[in-house]
Write an enzyme that holds these catalytic residues in place. Sequence first.
Site, PDB file in Angstrom:
ATOM      1  N   GLU A 168       0.849  -1.193   0.000  1.00  0.00           N
ATOM      2  CA  GLU A 168       0.000   0.000   0.000  1.00  0.00           C
ATOM      3  C   GLU A 168       0.880   1.237   0.000  1.00  0.00           C
ATOM      4  OE1 GLU A 168      -3.882  -1.797   2.405  1.00  0.00           O
ATOM      5  OE2 GLU A 168      -2.639  -0.247   3.339  1.00  0.00           O
TER       6      GLU A 168
ATOM      7  N   HIS B 150      -7.834   1.948   1.811  1.00  0.00           N
ATOM      8  CA  HIS B 150      -7.776   1.591   3.236  1.00  0.00           C
ATOM      9  C   HIS B 150      -8.536   2.602   4.095  1.00  0.00           C
ATOM     10  CE1 HIS B 150      -5.099  -0.941   6.132  1.00  0.00           C
ATOM     11  NE2 HIS B 150      -6.279  -0.697   6.675  1.00  0.00           N
TER      12      HIS B 150
END
Length: 314
Positions: A262, A281
């Site tokens: 990420e 997220h």
Amino acid sequence: MSLCFITQQIHPDAETYLNNAGIRTRYATAPTMEAVIREVGDADAVITRDLGFSAEALDAAPNLKIISCHGSGTNRIAKAAAAARGVLVTNAPNTNSRSVAEMTIGLLLAVVRRLCEADLAVREGNWEFRYTGKGMELHTRTLGLVGFGAIARHVAQIAGQGLGMRVMAWSPSVPADVFEGAGVMRANSLDDLLVASDVLSLHRPAQGSGRPTIDASALFRLKQGAILINTSRGGEVDGPALAEALEAGHLGGAGLDVMSPEPPLPDDPLLRAPNVVLTPHIGATTEQALRRMAMMCASQVQDALAGRVPPHCL
């Protein structure tokens, strides 16, 4: 006066709470570990979000007494190094459970009704999409939950009572009476869950093995046209294998709030796979959850600096 160093923005009420308790606060100038290592200095406490806290950062903070994690997961915190130093590590369990559960259901609806594609079609003047964009009704479909902690239990309640789904879950560590109390069928194995699920949703913490729970073999054990939702940890799913299963038409779609790494790399095949809804997220990013997490962090910092053992000390 004690100092709490904060790696990333938290709810202002928590900062006010700390200041009123006589604890100074200072933010990192950038949300990077390099900035944290450079700036943590004489801090007595740290509050960190998904940035975590490395062993090198610990070495740079000789006065540190507590690392308070803004969330339930602590996989990015150097816990062994903290333990060796006698530095407490705390988390904030169940503060974001409802928000993540609602995000799970939101992703599922977005995937099965192709909401992102439909929105784009309207903006591009393609009203004919309504004749080609067939969706799936979730009523009576089987939702399989990998893990059955607080988030999964909220998901089960929303999906079962709200959408009329048949809910199963697999979690070796959860007693049978918990499943019974929630009205959820207990799968004897992950494989049993995979073959029964129309929708598979992941809700287990990182297992620490470095291997994804849902690998290529698991993906192809799912039914033709099944949907996969992940609001847990990106590393729990084999991303390239998931992209392949979507490209091959074996899976009907996926909704991912977490990825590995990420942010994703520009060549990540999931960025181009069909019928995938991707979010950065944000499962826990609601006003209510952010305040609950930050206030629990602040309270545990105050406990530690006052010589008390915080309630969620790992």
